[in-house]
Design a protein around this motif. Structure first.
Motif, PDB file in Angstrom:
ATOM      1  N   GLN A  38       0.847  -1.189   0.000  1.00 24.08           N
ATOM      2  CA  GLN A  38       0.000   0.000   0.000  1.00 24.08           C
ATOM      3  C   GLN A  38       0.887   1.245   0.000  1.00 24.08           C
ATOM      4  O   GLN A  38       1.834   1.328   0.786  1.00 24.08           O
ATOM      5  CB  GLN A  38      -0.929   0.005   1.213  1.00 24.08           C
ATOM      6  N   ASN A  40       1.189   5.611  -0.164  1.00 21.71           N
ATOM      7  CA  ASN A  40       0.619   6.953  -0.062  1.00 21.71           C
ATOM      8  C   ASN A  40       1.626   7.945  -0.628  1.00 21.71           C
ATOM      9  O   ASN A  40       2.804   7.930  -0.252  1.00 21.71           O
ATOM     10  CB  ASN A  40       0.312   7.308   1.394  1.00 21.71           C
ATOM     11  N   LYS A  42       2.760  12.064  -1.848  1.00 22.48           N
ATOM     12  CA  LYS A  42       2.647  13.450  -1.384  1.00 22.48           C
ATOM     13  C   LYS A  42       3.194  14.386  -2.473  1.00 22.48           C
ATOM     14  O   LYS A  42       3.869  13.946  -3.415  1.00 22.48           O
ATOM     15  CB  LYS A  42       3.425  13.656  -0.075  1.00 22.48           C
ATOM     16  N   CYS A 167      -3.425   7.570  -2.967  1.00 23.95           N
ATOM     17  CA  CYS A 167      -3.094   6.267  -2.381  1.00 23.95           C
ATOM     18  C   CYS A 167      -3.356   5.181  -3.419  1.00 23.95           C
ATOM     19  O   CYS A 167      -4.225   5.319  -4.270  1.00 23.95           O
ATOM     20  CB  CYS A 167      -3.888   6.007  -1.103  1.00 23.95           C
ATOM     21  N   LYS A 205       5.162   9.348   0.466  1.00 23.33           N
ATOM     22  CA  LYS A 205       4.828   9.727   1.847  1.00 23.33           C
ATOM     23  C   LYS A 205       4.992   8.546   2.799  1.00 23.33           C
ATOM     24  O   LYS A 205       5.619   8.651   3.857  1.00 23.33           O
ATOM     25  CB  LYS A 205       3.390  10.247   1.906  1.00 23.33           C
ATOM     26  N   SER A 206       4.441   7.397   2.426  1.00 26.64           N
ATOM     27  CA  SER A 206       4.536   6.208   3.272  1.00 26.64           C
ATOM     28  C   SER A 206       4.258   4.953   2.459  1.00 26.64           C
ATOM     29  O   SER A 206       3.654   5.011   1.381  1.00 26.64           O
ATOM     30  CB  SER A 206       3.553   6.295   4.458  1.00 26.64           C
ATOM     31  N   ARG A 218       4.041  -0.804   8.616  1.00 26.49           N
ATOM     32  CA  ARG A 218       4.689   0.284   7.885  1.00 26.49           C
ATOM     33  C   ARG A 218       6.142  -0.083   7.565  1.00 26.49           C
ATOM     34  O   ARG A 218       6.878  -0.564   8.433  1.00 26.49           O
ATOM     35  CB  ARG A 218       4.653   1.587   8.698  1.00 26.49           C
TER      36      ARG A 218
END
Length: 220
Positions: A38, A40, A42, A167, A205-206, A218
């Protein structure tokens, strides 16, 4: 993949795999869970910035249960029968009579399609635009292609596409794979995604990994 700590990634994958089995070693679920990556992003404006799209073949098969159907001529139908791969022919497509509901039902039954290169140009004329709209228009296969290899290629290929949200998620493996194989797929997947981003790592971002029904871990 220097930006993602290898020890963090390995620990996360170990936890994902541990969470997919009970204390006695039997699977928690009745099916084989996928392992998902997954992402994300930015510093992207989905209205103004160019939307990217890219696909990459991973070194290990990410989705072994991915259903691929062959739309074949006599040669490919015979081959698919011998290899026990789902298949249909032009007459089967004609029976759908360009009915939107019937074509949609066929598209929902399979994840992807391969069609004989001699037939592929006739498919829109037979079924209408519905396969294309569903994102399921077939890829071409020739008589010289290795059918099993082509099916494996589809099951190993993942796609990243920027749409209206920042995302995205994709299957990068399953819980019966080893940590090393999952790490290999994830390393390649993230590096490929970074190459698509306008500012590379500055746009990430992550990142997380999880099994289908498991908790999120994470990794970046």
């Amino acid at each position: 993949m220097a930006k993602v700590n290898q020890a963090t990634l390995i620990k996360a994958l170990e936890d994902v795999l541990a969470g997919s089995v009970k204390e006695d070693g039997t699977p928690v679920r009745r099916w084989v869970e996928s392992v998902e990556l997954q992402i994300n992003l930015k510093n992207y404006d989905t209205q103004k910035d160019k939307r990217f799209s890219g696909a990459i073949k991973l070194p290990r098969i990410a989705r072994p249960r991915y259903k691929v159907c062959i739309i074949g001529d006599a040669f490919h139908e015979d081959q698919a029968t011998k290899l026990d791969i789902p298949h249909m022919n032009v007459d089967d497509l004609k029976k759908l009579n360009k009915n939107k509901k019937l074509v949609k039902k066929m598209c929902q039954k399979y994840n992807a399609f391969l069609a004989s290169d001699s037939l592929i140009k006739t498919i829109p004329r037979i079924v209408g635009p519905h396969m294309n709209r569903a994102g399921k228009f077939p890829s071409a296969i020739s008589h010289g292609d290795d059918m099993l290899a082509r099916v494996s290629e589809i099951r190993s290929t993942i796609k990243f596409q920027l749409k209206k949200v920042l995302c995205m998620a994709t299957a990068v493996g399953h819980v019966k794979m080893s940590v090393d194989d999952l790490k290999l797929n994830i390393t390649l997947a993230i590096n490929f995604l970074i190459s698509l981003l306008k500012k590379n790592w500055q746009n990430l971002k992550s990142a997380y990994v999880k099994s289908s029904m498991g908790r999120v871990h994470r990794i970046y």
